[in-house]
Design a protein around this motif. Structure first.
Motif, short mmCIF file in Angstrom:
data_model
loop_
_atom_site.label_atom_id
_atom_site.label_comp_id
_atom_site.label_asym_id
_atom_site.label_seq_id
_atom_site.Cartn_x
_atom_site.Cartn_y
_atom_site.Cartn_z
N ASP A 29 8.69 46.34 28.34
CA ASP A 29 9.61 45.72 27.39
C ASP A 29 9.30 46.14 25.97
N ASN A 30 8.01 46.31 25.66
CA ASN A 30 7.66 46.64 24.29
C ASN A 30 6.61 47.74 24.26
N ASN A 49 11.18 47.30 21.11
CA ASN A 49 11.27 46.58 22.37
C ASN A 49 12.62 46.83 23.01
N ASN A 50 12.84 46.27 24.18
CA ASN A 50 14.07 46.57 24.90
C ASN A 50 15.31 45.95 24.26
N ASN A 70 14.88 54.08 28.38
CA ASN A 70 14.47 53.27 29.52
C ASN A 70 14.70 53.98 30.85
N ASP A 95 2.95 46.95 26.18
CA ASP A 95 2.69 45.60 26.65
C ASP A 95 1.77 44.81 25.74
#
Length: 119
Positions: A29-30, A49-50, A70, A95
């Motif tokens: 995510d990050n 981040n996403n 992604n 993370d």
């Protein structure tokens, strides 16, 4: 087994550009880029981040761009108008462990680094 593998470093003249890549073994995510010059502490450079939230250090704001693909599990750092002081080993991180600044080096996973030298 999580892997982060950086590439794209090298020699570049001042004022030039370079793009770093970080291939991850899975989606995070990050993610962030850090750098460490000889004799200096590791410094957070850029974060994403996403949700596509981005954060940059003051030293690179306006010159560096962080992006994340992604579909390819790959993080990028496009560095423009490079300066001598950008010379460092650049690390990919993923993370975040907790709160605080996204540019604080509190991440669970790290790559081995790729050297950038500006001359």
């Amino acid at each position: 087994h999580v892997q982060l593998v950086e590439s794209g470093g090298g020699w570049v003249q001042a004022g030039g550009s370079l793009t770093l890549s970080c291939a991850a073994s899975r989606d995070f995510d990050n993610m962030a880029w850090f750098r460490q010059a000889p004799g200096k502490e590791r410094e957070g450079v850029a974060y994403i981040n996403n949700a596509r939230f981005r954060k940059y250090s003051d030293s690179v704001l306006g010159r560096f761009v962080i992006n994340k693909d992604n579909a390819k599990n790959t993080l990028y750092l496009t560095m423009n108008n490079l300066k001598l002081e950008d010379t460092a080993m650049y690390y990919c991180a993923a993370d975040r462990r907790g709160g605080g600044s996204a540019l604080r080096d509190d991440y669970n996973f790290w790559g081995q680094g790729t050297q950038v030298t500006v001359s």
